[in-house]
Design a protein around this motif. Structure first.
Motif, PDB file in Angstrom:
ATOM      1  N   CYS A   2       0.833  -1.161  -0.104  1.00  0.00           N
ATOM      2  CA  CYS A   2      -0.078  -0.076   0.021  1.00  0.00           C
ATOM      3  C   CYS A   2       0.999   1.333  -0.044  1.00  0.00           C
ATOM      4  O   CYS A   2       1.583   1.408   0.953  1.00  0.00           O
ATOM      5  CB  CYS A   2      -0.796   0.148   1.077  1.00  0.00           C
ATOM      6  N   SER A   3       0.925   2.265  -0.980  1.00  0.00           N
ATOM      7  CA  SER A   3       1.553   3.368  -1.264  1.00  0.00           C
ATOM      8  C   SER A   3       0.817   4.427  -0.832  1.00  0.00           C
ATOM      9  O   SER A   3       1.319   5.621  -1.028  1.00  0.00           O
ATOM     10  CB  SER A   3       2.251   3.440  -2.446  1.00  0.00           C
ATOM     11  N   HIS A   4      -0.629   4.761  -0.529  1.00  0.00           N
ATOM     12  CA  HIS A   4      -1.097   5.716  -0.495  1.00  0.00           C
ATOM     13  C   HIS A   4      -1.468   6.119   1.188  1.00  0.00           C
ATOM     14  O   HIS A   4      -1.254   5.262   2.051  1.00  0.00           O
ATOM     15  CB  HIS A   4      -2.622   5.758  -1.213  1.00  0.00           C
ATOM     16  N   GLN A   5      -1.887   7.408   1.422  1.00  0.00           N
ATOM     17  CA  GLN A   5      -2.092   7.569   2.850  1.00  0.00           C
ATOM     18  C   GLN A   5      -3.748   7.967   2.864  1.00  0.00           C
ATOM     19  O   GLN A   5      -4.061   8.818   2.189  1.00  0.00           O
ATOM     20  CB  GLN A   5      -1.269   8.877   3.057  1.00  0.00           C
ATOM     21  N   PRO A   6      -4.080   7.484   4.084  1.00  0.00           N
ATOM     22  CA  PRO A   6      -3.751   6.829   5.075  1.00  0.00           C
ATOM     23  C   PRO A   6      -3.370   5.253   4.276  1.00  0.00           C
ATOM     24  O   PRO A   6      -4.285   4.922   3.646  1.00  0.00           O
ATOM     25  CB  PRO A   6      -4.685   6.743   6.193  1.00  0.00           C
ATOM     26  N   ALA A  11      -3.141  -7.188   5.754  1.00  0.00           N
ATOM     27  CA  ALA A  11      -3.952  -8.518   5.174  1.00  0.00           C
ATOM     28  C   ALA A  11      -4.379  -9.511   6.401  1.00  0.00           C
ATOM     29  O   ALA A  11      -5.507  -9.819   6.505  1.00  0.00           O
ATOM     30  CB  ALA A  11      -3.290  -9.306   4.219  1.00  0.00           C
ATOM     31  N   ASP A  12      -3.581  -9.268   7.446  1.00  0.00           N
ATOM     32  CA  ASP A  12      -3.945 -10.182   8.631  1.00  0.00           C
ATOM     33  C   ASP A  12      -4.999  -9.163   9.530  1.00  0.00           C
ATOM     34  O   ASP A  12      -5.219  -9.843  10.800  1.00  0.00           O
ATOM     35  CB  ASP A  12      -2.931 -10.711   9.182  1.00  0.00           C
ATOM     36  N   SER A  13      -5.335  -8.042   9.172  1.00  0.00           N
ATOM     37  CA  SER A  13      -6.099  -7.281  10.399  1.00  0.00           C
ATOM     38  C   SER A  13      -7.820  -7.834  10.064  1.00  0.00           C
ATOM     39  O   SER A  13      -8.151  -8.148   8.901  1.00  0.00           O
ATOM     40  CB  SER A  13      -6.047  -5.819   9.754  1.00  0.00           C
ATOM     41  N   ARG A  17     -10.666  -6.252   4.665  1.00  0.00           N
ATOM     42  CA  ARG A  17     -11.473  -5.929   3.199  1.00  0.00           C
ATOM     43  C   ARG A  17     -11.738  -4.548   3.084  1.00  0.00           C
ATOM     44  O   ARG A  17     -12.418  -4.114   2.115  1.00  0.00           O
ATOM     45  CB  ARG A  17     -12.985  -6.594   3.607  1.00  0.00           C
ATOM     46  N   THR A  18     -11.278  -3.506   3.845  1.00  0.00           N
ATOM     47  CA  THR A  18     -11.560  -2.136   3.741  1.00  0.00           C
ATOM     48  C   THR A  18     -10.507  -1.519   2.874  1.00  0.00           C
ATOM     49  O   THR A  18     -10.395  -0.471   2.506  1.00  0.00           O
ATOM     50  CB  THR A  18     -11.774  -1.382   4.982  1.00  0.00           C
ATOM     51  N   ALA A  19      -9.572  -2.422   2.442  1.00  0.00           N
ATOM     52  CA  ALA A  19      -8.312  -2.030   1.711  1.00  0.00           C
ATOM     53  C   ALA A  19      -8.807  -1.524   0.301  1.00  0.00           C
ATOM     54  O   ALA A  19      -9.926  -1.899  -0.160  1.00  0.00           O
ATOM     55  CB  ALA A  19      -7.226  -2.914   1.420  1.00  0.00           C
ATOM     56  N   VAL A  20      -8.060  -0.663  -0.478  1.00  0.00           N
ATOM     57  CA  VAL A  20      -8.433  -0.176  -1.755  1.00  0.00           C
ATOM     58  C   VAL A  20      -8.480  -1.283  -2.675  1.00  0.00           C
ATOM     59  O   VAL A  20      -7.543  -2.122  -2.772  1.00  0.00           O
ATOM     60  CB  VAL A  20      -7.292   1.062  -2.267  1.00  0.00           C
ATOM     61  N   ILE A  21      -9.175  -1.346  -3.638  1.00  0.00           N
ATOM     62  CA  ILE A  21      -9.286  -2.331  -4.725  1.00  0.00           C
ATOM     63  C   ILE A  21      -8.129  -1.655  -5.828  1.00  0.00           C
ATOM     64  O   ILE A  21      -8.313  -0.612  -6.291  1.00  0.00           O
ATOM     65  CB  ILE A  21     -10.511  -2.429  -5.407  1.00  0.00           C
ATOM     66  N   VAL A  22      -7.043  -2.612  -6.069  1.00  0.00           N
ATOM     67  CA  VAL A  22      -6.262  -2.226  -7.281  1.00  0.00           C
ATOM     68  C   VAL A  22      -6.607  -2.965  -8.429  1.00  0.00           C
ATOM     69  O   VAL A  22      -6.178  -2.379  -9.760  1.00  0.00           O
ATOM     70  CB  VAL A  22      -4.787  -2.485  -6.727  1.00  0.00           C
ATOM     71  N   SER A  23      -7.325  -4.043  -8.469  1.00  0.00           N
ATOM     72  CA  SER A  23      -7.704  -4.808  -9.770  1.00  0.00           C
ATOM     73  C   SER A  23      -9.063  -5.460  -9.539  1.00  0.00           C
ATOM     74  O   SER A  23      -9.023  -6.362  -8.639  1.00  0.00           O
ATOM     75  CB  SER A  23      -6.458  -5.722 -10.060  1.00  0.00           C
ATOM     76  N   ALA A  24      -9.887  -5.070 -10.150  1.00  0.00           N
ATOM     77  CA  ALA A  24     -11.551  -5.584 -10.149  1.00  0.00           C
ATOM     78  C   ALA A  24     -11.574  -6.460 -11.371  1.00  0.00           C
ATOM     79  O   ALA A  24     -11.338  -6.066 -12.493  1.00  0.00           O
ATOM     80  CB  ALA A  24     -12.465  -4.745 -10.008  1.00  0.00           C
ATOM     81  N   HIS A  25     -12.239  -7.641 -11.138  1.00  0.00           N
ATOM     82  CA  HIS A  25     -12.463  -8.681 -12.299  1.00  0.00           C
ATOM     83  C   HIS A  25     -14.057  -8.975 -11.851  1.00  0.00           C
ATOM     84  O   HIS A  25     -14.244 -10.282 -11.650  1.00  0.00           O
ATOM     85  CB  HIS A  25     -11.496  -9.958 -12.174  1.00  0.00           C
ATOM     86  N   PRO A  26     -14.974  -8.337 -11.901  1.00  0.00           N
ATOM     87  CA  PRO A  26     -16.361  -8.633 -11.461  1.00  0.00           C
ATOM     88  C   PRO A  26     -16.954  -9.692 -12.452  1.00  0.00           C
ATOM     89  O   PRO A  26     -17.676 -10.713 -12.110  1.00  0.00           O
ATOM     90  CB  PRO A  26     -17.384  -7.452 -11.778  1.00  0.00           C
ATOM     91  N   GLU A  27     -16.396  -9.933 -13.604  1.00  0.00           N
ATOM     92  CA  GLU A  27     -16.954 -10.828 -14.483  1.00  0.00           C
ATOM     93  C   GLU A  27     -16.315 -12.486 -14.159  1.00  0.00           C
ATOM     94  O   GLU A  27     -16.919 -13.258 -14.298  1.00  0.00           O
ATOM     95  CB  GLU A  27     -16.495 -10.663 -15.738  1.00  0.00           C
ATOM     96  N   ASN A  35      -3.588  -4.514  -0.015  1.00  0.00           N
ATOM     97  CA  ASN A  35      -2.746  -5.264   0.920  1.00  0.00           C
ATOM     98  C   ASN A  35      -2.560  -6.696   0.327  1.00  0.00           C
ATOM     99  O   ASN A  35      -2.099  -7.846   1.152  1.00  0.00           O
ATOM    100  CB  ASN A  35      -3.680  -5.287   2.301  1.00  0.00           C
ATOM    101  N   GLY A  36      -2.674  -7.173  -0.771  1.00  0.00           N
ATOM    102  CA  GLY A  36      -2.515  -8.427  -1.235  1.00  0.00           C
ATOM    103  C   GLY A  36      -3.445  -9.391  -1.141  1.00  0.00           C
ATOM    104  O   GLY A  36      -3.533 -10.528  -1.663  1.00  0.00           O
TER     105      GLY A  36
END
Length: 66
Positions: A2-6, A11-13, A17-27, A35-36
């Motif tokens: 994660c390179s943005h602020q905040p 991942a173990d928190s 699930r509240t982390a930012v989506i970097v790649s979405a594949h809804p299909e 966070n991986g």
């Protein structure tokens, strides 16, 4: 990862699930978070270390007549 602020939760928190989506594949029914973590449409997840988080299922009310 994660390179943005905040910064997003790890991942173990519990709130991973509240982390930012970097790649979405809804299909295909999944998204990669910054966070991986890979989250699936059924609410399950795959953590970066390979651990599986099972889908969250709603509990059924007992004693309700159909």
């Amino acid at each position: 990862m994660c390179s943005h602020q905040p910064a997003c939760p790890a991942a173990d928190s519990p709130d991973h699930r509240t982390a930012v989506i970097v790649s979405a594949h809804p299909e295909q029914g999944w998204s990669l978070l910054c966070n991986g973590t890979i989250v699936f449409d059924d609410t399950g997840a795959l953590l970066p270390d390979g651990r599986v988080v099972g889908p969250r299922r709603p509990s059924l009310a007992l004693g309700v007549a159909a």
